[in-house]
Structures are given as structure tokens and as C-alpha cells.
Design an enzyme around this catalytic site. Structure first.
Site, PDB file in Angstrom:
ATOM      1  N   SER A 293     126.823  99.555 -77.612  1.00  0.00           N
ATOM      2  CA  SER A 293     128.226  98.476 -77.989  1.00  0.00           C
ATOM      3  C   SER A 293     128.011  99.401 -79.738  1.00  0.00           C
ATOM      4  O   SER A 293     126.449  98.630 -80.377  1.00  0.00           O
ATOM      5  CB  SER A 293     127.881  97.588 -77.444  1.00  0.00           C
ATOM      6  OG  SER A 293     127.467  96.396 -78.465  1.00  0.00           O
ATOM      7  N   ASP A 294     129.105  98.825 -80.089  1.00  0.00           N
ATOM      8  CA  ASP A 294     129.212  99.344 -81.829  1.00  0.00           C
ATOM      9  C   ASP A 294     128.343  97.560 -81.737  1.00  0.00           C
ATOM     10  O   ASP A 294     128.826  96.435 -80.874  1.00  0.00           O
ATOM     11  CB  ASP A 294     130.170  99.400 -82.014  1.00  0.00           C
ATOM     12  CG  ASP A 294     130.417 100.077 -83.835  1.00  0.00           C
ATOM     13  OD1 ASP A 294     128.964  99.738 -84.431  1.00  0.00           O
ATOM     14  OD2 ASP A 294     131.051 100.962 -84.019  1.00  0.00           O
ATOM     15  N   TRP A 295     128.830  97.565 -83.418  1.00  0.00           N
ATOM     16  CA  TRP A 295     128.160  95.705 -83.888  1.00  0.00           C
ATOM     17  C   TRP A 295     129.492  94.802 -82.902  1.00  0.00           C
ATOM     18  O   TRP A 295     130.384  95.289 -83.424  1.00  0.00           O
ATOM     19  CB  TRP A 295     128.405  95.319 -85.163  1.00  0.00           C
ATOM     20  CG  TRP A 295     127.707  94.550 -85.762  1.00  0.00           C
ATOM     21  CD1 TRP A 295     128.327  93.395 -85.908  1.00  0.00           C
ATOM     22  CD2 TRP A 295     126.822  93.957 -86.234  1.00  0.00           C
ATOM     23  NE1 TRP A 295     127.974  92.550 -85.991  1.00  0.00           N
ATOM     24  CE2 TRP A 295     126.710  93.268 -86.225  1.00  0.00           C
ATOM     25  CE3 TRP A 295     125.762  94.560 -86.729  1.00  0.00           C
ATOM     26  CZ2 TRP A 295     125.472  92.446 -86.986  1.00  0.00           C
ATOM     27  CZ3 TRP A 295     124.260  94.882 -87.243  1.00  0.00           C
ATOM     28  CH2 TRP A 295     124.194  92.629 -87.481  1.00  0.00           C
ATOM     29  N   GLY A 296     128.933  93.882 -81.856  1.00  0.00           N
ATOM     30  CA  GLY A 296     129.825  92.363 -81.695  1.00  0.00           C
ATOM     31  C   GLY A 296     130.893  93.501 -80.778  1.00  0.00           C
ATOM     32  O   GLY A 296     131.581  92.468 -80.515  1.00  0.00           O
TER      33      GLY A 296
END
Length: 762
Positions: A293-296
């Protein structure tokens, strides 16, 4: 596409053949790795499996004592108990070694962690921002800079980079346009493959290669209004024909990981999009790496409005095919209970773990988890002299000459006075650009330093800043404050310009005006730079404008009034030397724009490979066609455009046949002649137009290019070869295929300056 040349030229320089002594190793065989993964997987508890899906950014000093409380202590204990599969932002050989020991020497199974970092255009030695480097159209150099970035990062203990960003972007307002390869799917695909090969090398188990990550999957670069993180609402036609080709090229090049994107597409956030991640990427394309995933972004499914809470988000993401959770803590907090309740099948967990373990085995981490963390290699290789030599080569190849009336350039190295003016002229930080890895602030060679080194005492150099561009502290995470009213330095700059023989005026963007979160509604010269530009040009018309920027700028006034303009982007550590090489003719610029420059921001999004519409341009003065009433439709500077200190002539376009069958290849040849007085580089560009399709087709599509160098009077016959596979697209039948019909092929030195001919595919 196969591209061949009829004569041989030297296309490699010694800088590209960088080798680093490393222990001999070979990537383990696929079957062997698969077997070892299965053996280990059977030993793992459910909690240990879920731990492999968990990635954290470092929140405590891993080289110091254990944290005493809070999030740091919780993460410390999770690492010790095997509940963290990867960390990012742990930097340096000593730090990564200590963090790795915490996992390997304390957890039950001793599974090593992956250390990731944003190595975007260099680790410590900084190369041009990716958009700028793409302007070189030199795949060999692009691969070489990624190779050096991997060498430096690996020496510092990094296993994995969150690059290349392969998002196609058609909107200069989008801040992250600087991080990709521009607006064209074909060029973007070629650059994506080159960067994957550079990062991952020829042997994944060598200690100087790192795993690459193609991001952001998918359509992040087509956000509405060019506003970062915004909604994307595009057709399947655009998704498959424009957005996905660079991702497919990265997968075909063997990329080990893919990062999903923040945006939604047609109502479904990418992180929860099973069509993209499971059906397409892992299914049709056969991708056997893992998705992070991308950050968060898993947690962001809640504000997106598609998940009720973090537990619901974890359920959606794992079902959709997101394998590793970056910084949401969704998986490590909720997946165990979701499996026990039956809402998530443990087989989904196993599939994700297999993919992650496979990458760790391929990188040789189970053989030696500390193999990357070598302080001696780090001190020897990071920011090595030969890396800076390559940075200078890459930087000067990335420069695009936009205008040169007179010609004013190149400047002579002779007696006289040269005024160097502008807020970016002595700036040693902005040339590093955004996403500059561990590049040291204020470490770049400034333009002023580069000019002084190039001319020595042959010319009197005088400097004036003129105006401040930014105000206050520069920060990656804070908005940049722009000087909107202080013009007190303009008078001094004008006085300097008036008395100089020539002027070099450096304008554009500070490093953190572009990049993530730096979308802008206006893309002209910010602050009071336009006032400085007009005043200096009035004082001395013999002025060369040097643009430093991470995005296309709206520079219509400048293009009309300035006699010479160099687009230099943010060129990295050796920026000043590279620009000086071009200013004084020690290097003849050959860069070409990978993205269109608008006449006005109101044209955005702007791209050359648009559709015709039912009402294209007409020859009369009636208003009922697709146009603006105040400016032309055309860009100020088109895709593929770039001048040289010499001139080139194209002639004798020839097709090998007027009709070809599906098993045939069409050869297209053109003669290129250097008609000027200097040796120079030309990028020969090959375009195709499918005149009639089951869906409307672009008016032009890049299908090949060749970068050639010719001496004065030199002639070269350049040959392009095209087959049925090169004409395929995502059709009305919802599949990739080639349709029969009439095609127009054209060859030239930009998307507008071309010679054309037609053929029929039976």
C-alpha cells in the site's frame, strides 16, 4: 518494437560501465525459492504470517537503547517477536544492521526484514528529477543512474526502493509530475523498464542490487484538476491504453513489487480495487511479486467513505490484493481476528506471505541478512567521484534548448563581463529537487559556481540575486512561503545587467514547489520573478534565461521576449557544471521535452496524443469547432521538442511496403543529415496514427525513437521496424488486439515537425 541503425556510432561512455566488486552470487532458481518459501510458511503461526504483511516507518533510534514507552516501544517489541516484515526510513549500514539483528536474533523463526526507502533519483549522489532525466531520451543513461542509486543505497543497507514512479501525467498542475516520465505511454514504458533494470541489475542476490517498485497502481497521475490525492474518473479505454502500459512494461522487466495508489477510480479506491490488483496484475499479467500500500492508504479507505473503520478497511484491502500494509497498522491489528471469525480466508494471508518471502529469498537475505549493511562499502561507494561524473553526464543530457535567437548561445569564453542574476543562480539546494533521497541540503553545484569554474579568469563574473523566491525555512512537509512583494533587489540587478556584455538569468521553482502535495492552480513564475525578468530584459536584451523547475511552466511572455531559454529542470548534484557545459558550448544540448508546455494554464490537461473530436480544426472563421477563442489549441512547446546548436534535415522517408500482412514487418527509413557547423545529437521520433478504429484513436502515438549523434555534414539512414504487436490497443471488444486498416506513419524531431506516409494492414 525493434529499432536498428544503418551505421554505428559510439553510444556508450565509460561512465555507464560502472562495476562494483562484490562477492560472486547467483539468483536462486525459481523452483528452489518456491520450495523454501513453502517449507518456511508451514512453520509459521498465523500471527507470524500477519507480521510479514506489516510495514512501519522508523519512529525510534534503532542504534540507541530500546524506547521506554509509547508507539516506539510497541514497534520495538513487534520487531523482536517477528510481527514486522519491513521497515522504511531506517538509514545507514550500522542502523540497518542493528535493526535487522533485533528481528533475526530475537524472533522465533529469525525471518529478516526488508528495509525500504524512497530512492527516487539518487541516494546521496543526486541525479536529475525523473521528468528532467526523461528529457534525455537516453535509456542507457537512465538505467545507469538507477544502477548507481542502487549501488549507493544497497551499501547503506537499503534493500528496496519505492521507485520508479511510472504514472502518466498530462497536467502540469500536478506536483508529482516531476517524479515520472511525462505524458506518453510508450516513452513512459521504455523509461520504466530501464529504471527497473537499473535498480535490480542482472543478479538480484548481488549485494549491490535493490528491489524496484512500480508505482502508483493506478491512474494517480490523472487526478482531477491536477490536485494531488484527488478523484480519478476515467474510461477503461484510457486506463488500458494510457495508464497501464508503463506498469505492464515494469512487470515484464521483472519488477519485484508494485505500490497501489491513493486515488479512487470510478468510485473504488485503488487499495480496495480487486480488478486492478487481483484480476489484472496478479491474474492476467502473472505478476508474482507483492503489492504494498502507499503510506496509510489502507486506513484512508475510511475517509474515502468505502470502509466503516480500520477493521473493515483491512478486510477490503486483503481481499482486493494489497499484500503489505504501509503504516496503517490495519493488518497487524485486525487480520488475526478476521481470520478466526471466518471473514478473511487464511489462504489470502498465505498468498501475500509467499509473495513477500519470495522477494526476501531472491535478495539473498536468508543466506545473510546483514549482507547489505556494510559500513566499509558505505563509506567507499556513497557519493563516490565516479557517481558524480555520471551525474554531470546525465544532467547535461537532460537540458532542453527551447529558444536561441541570434543565436545567442553558446556564450563565448572571452574577455568581457557576464552578469549572473536570479533567485536560483547561487542556490545550492533547489537543483537537488524534491524527493532527493539522502542528498545533503545545499550540496549541489550552483549555476554560479558552475559558470565560475567553466570560465576561470577569462570573463569577469558579477552576481546579483535580484529577488528572493521563497521565504523562511524550506521543508519537505510544509508549504513553501513565496515572496510576493519584496522587489528591493531588482534595481541592483538591473544596474548589473545594463553594464554587462551578456546576462544569465536563473528563474523557476525552488525544489519544494513541485513534488508530492505541491499541486498548483497557477504554473507561471511565482512571486516577483516576472517583474525581475521584464526589468532585466529591458536593461539588456542579450539575456539567456535558465529555467530550473520540476514541472512544465507557463512562460508565454518569456518565450516571446527572451532571446534564449534553457530548460534545465532540477538537475541534481552536478547541476551547475552541467548547465555551464551547455551555456559555453562544451556540450551541445540534445534534450527533448517529454511533456507539453502550455501557452496558458487553462489548457491543462494538455497532451499531444489527444483525440480528434467530431469538430476538429476548420479552415474558415466560424466558431463552431473545438477551440479556445483567446489562444490557439496548440502548446507553446510541444512534446518531443528541443533545439540544438546545430541543425538537422530529414529527407527520403521510405516504407518497405504499402500493404503488409499480419505476419510481416514494415520497415520505415529516413535520412538524417547534420546541416550545421557542430557535432550534435538528434532524437529521431517515430509516430503512428490509426486512422479508423473500433474506438476513436489518438491523432498521433509515439512508437519508437533513436538518439543519434552526427558530425557536421554527417548523414545517417535510420530504420524503424514495426510489427502487428506494435499496433495493438485495447479495443471496443475489451481486449488488446490489432485491427486491420489504414495507418499513417511519420518520422521527425518532434511531435509536430514530421514527414508522413501511409500503409494498409490487411
Amino acid at each position: 518494437m525493434l529499432i536498428t541503425r544503418c551505421s554505428t556510432l559510439l553510444v556508450l561512455v565509460s561512465y555507464f560501465l560502472i562495476s562494483v566488486s562484490a562477492p560472486a552470487s547467483a539468483t536462486p532458481a525459481t523452483a528452489e525459492v518456491a520450495e523454501r518459501v513453502e517449507v518456511l510458511l508451514k512453520k509459521m503461526t498465523l500471527q507470524e504470517k500477519i507480521g510479514q504483511l506489516n510495514q512501519y516507518s522508523s519512529t525510534f533510534d534503532v542504534t540507541g537503547p530500546p524506547p521506554e514507552d509509547g508507539a516506539g516501544l510497541r514497534r520495538y517489541e513487534q520487531i523482536r517477536t517477528g510481527q514486522v516484515g519491513s521497515m522504511l526510513n531506517v538509514l545507514g549500514a550500522d542502523a540497518t544492521r542493528k535493526a535487522q539483528a533485533l528481528a533475526v536474533e530475537n524472533s522465533r523463526l529469525g525471518i529478516p526484514m526488508l528495509f525500504g526507502y524512497d530512492v527516487i533519483h539518487g541516494y546521496r549522489t543526486i541525479f536529475p528529477v525523473p521528468l528532467g532525466e526523461t528529457a534525455s531520451w537516453d535509456l542507457t543513461t537512465i538505467e545507469a543512474t538507477a544502477r548507481v542509486a542502487a549501488i549507493e543505497a544497497a551499501a547503506a543497507g537499503i534493500h528496496w526502493t519505492f521507485a520508479p514512479m511510472v504514472d502518466i501525467s498530462r497536467d502540469a498542475r500536478w506536483g508529482r509530475i516531476m517524479e515520472g516520465a511525462g505524458e506518453d505511454p510508450y516513452l513512459g514504458a521504455r523509461v520504466a523498464a530501464a529504471r527497473v533494470h537499473g535498480f535490480q541489475g542482472s543478479d538480484l542476490a548481488a549485494n549491490d542490487t535493490i528491489a524496484a517498485c512500480a508505482k502508483h497502481f493506478a491512474a494517480y497521475g490523472l487526478a482531477e484538476a491536477g490536485r494531488d490525492y484527488n478523484v480519478v474518473d476515467i474510461s477503461m479505454d484510457t486506463l488500458h491504453n494510457v495508464v497501464l502500459p508503463p506498469f505492464r512494461a515494469a512487470v515484464d522487466a521483472g519488477v519485484l513489487t508494485v505500490m497501489n495508489s491513493f486515488n479512487e477510480i470510478g468510485g473504488t479506491p485503488a487499495t480496495a480495487n480487486s480488478y486492478l490488483q487481483r484480476d489484472l496484475l496478479k491474474g492476467q499479467w502473472g505478476f508474482d511479486g507483492f503489492v504494498v500500500s502507499d503510506w496509510g492508504s489502507i486506513g484512508e479507505l475510511v475517509p474515502h467513505g468505502i470502509a466503516e473503520d480500520l477493521e473493515h478497511a483491512a478486510t477490503q484491502a486483503i481481499h482486493a490484493g494489497s499484500d503489505m500494509d504501509m503504516e496503517s497498522s490495519a493488518y497487524v491489528t485486525h487480520l488475526s481476528a478476521l481470520v478466526e471469525s471466518g471473514e478473511v480466508d487464511e489462504a489470502l494471508i498465505d498468498d501475500a506471505v509467499r509473495r513477500i518471502l519470495r522477494v526476501k529469498f531472491l535478495l539473498g537475505l536468508f543466506e545473510d541478512p546483514y549482507r547489505y549493511s556494510d559500513s566499509e562499502r558505505e563509506s567507499r561507494l556513497v557519493s563516490a567521484d565516479e557517481h558524480h561524473e555520471l551525474a554531470r553526464v546525465a544532467a547535461r543530457k537532460s537540458i532542453v534548448l527551447l529558444k536561441n535567437d541570434g543565436p545567442l548561445l553558446p556564450l563565448a569564453k572571452k574577455s568581457g563581463t557576464l552578469a549572473v542574476i536570479g533567485p536560483l543562480a547561487a542556490d545550492k539546494d533547489s537543483p537537488l529537487g524534491s524527493w532527493r533521497g539522502t542528498g545533503v541540503s545545499d550540496s549541489a553545484v550552483s549555476l554560479l559556481e558552475g559558470i565560475e569554474a567553466a570560465v576561470g579568469d577569462k570573463i569577469e563574473i558579477q552576481y546579483a540575486k535580484g529577488v528572493d523566491l521563497g521565504m523562511g525555512e524550506r521543508s519537505f512537509i510544509r508549504e513553501l512561503q513565496i515572496n510576493e512583494d519584496d522587489t528591493s533587489g531588482i534595481a541592483g540587478a538591473v544596474a548589473l545587467a545594463r553594464n554587462a556584455d551578456r546576462v544569465v538569468l536563473a528563474l523557476g521553482e525552488e525544489a519544494f514547489q513541485s513534488g508530492e502535495g505541491r499541486s498548483q492552480a497557477g504554473i507561471g513564475l511565482r512571486g516577483v520573478q516576472q517583474q525581475l525578468l521584464e526589468a532585466v530584459l529591458k536593461a539588456n536584451p542579450r539575456t539567456v534565461v535558465v529555467l530550473m523547475n520540476g514541472r512544465p511552466l507557463e512562460i508565454s511572455w518569456m518565450a516571446e521576449h527572451a532571446p534564449a531559454i534553457l530548460e534545465t529542470w532540477h538537475l541534481g548534484s552536478q547541476a551547475g557544471h552541467a548547465i555551464a557545459d551547455v551555456l559555453f558550448g562544451d556540450y551541445n544540448p540534445g534534450g527533448k521535452l517529454p511533456v507539453s508546455f502550455p501557452r496558458h494554464v487553462g489548457q491543462e490537461p494538455l497532451y499531444y496524443n489527444h483525440r480528434s473530436t467530431g469538430r476538429p480544426a476548420r479552415g474558415d472563421d466560424l466558431v463552431f469547432w473545438s477551440h479556445y477563442t483567446d489562444i490557439p489549441n496548440t502548446p507553446l512547446f510541444p512534446f518531443g521538442f528541443g533545439l540544438s546548436y546545430t541543425t538537422f534535415e530529414f529527407s527520403d522517408l521510405e516504407l518497405s511496403a504499402e500493404t503488409v500482412g499480419r505476419d510481416d514487418r514494415l520497415e520505415v527509413a529516413v535520412t538524417v543529415r547534420n546541416t550545421g557547423q557542430r557535432t550534435g545529437v538528434e532524437v529521431v521520433q517515430f509516430y503512428v496514427r490509426d486512422l479508423i478504429g473500433s474506438v476513436t484513436r489518438p491523432i498521433l502515438e509515439l512508437k519508437g525513437f533513436e538518439r543519434i549523434e552526427l558530425e557536421p555534414g554527417g548523414v545517417e539512414r535510420v530504420l524503424f521496424s514495426i510489427g502487428v504487436e506494435d499496433l495493438a490497443f485495447y479495443t471496443a471488444a475489451k481486449r488488446w488486439e490489432t485491427e486491420s486498416g489504414v495507418f499513417e506513419v511519420s518520422v521527425g524531431n518532434s511531435s509536430v515537425n514530421r514527414q508522413s506516409a501511409r500503409f494498409t494492414l490487411e
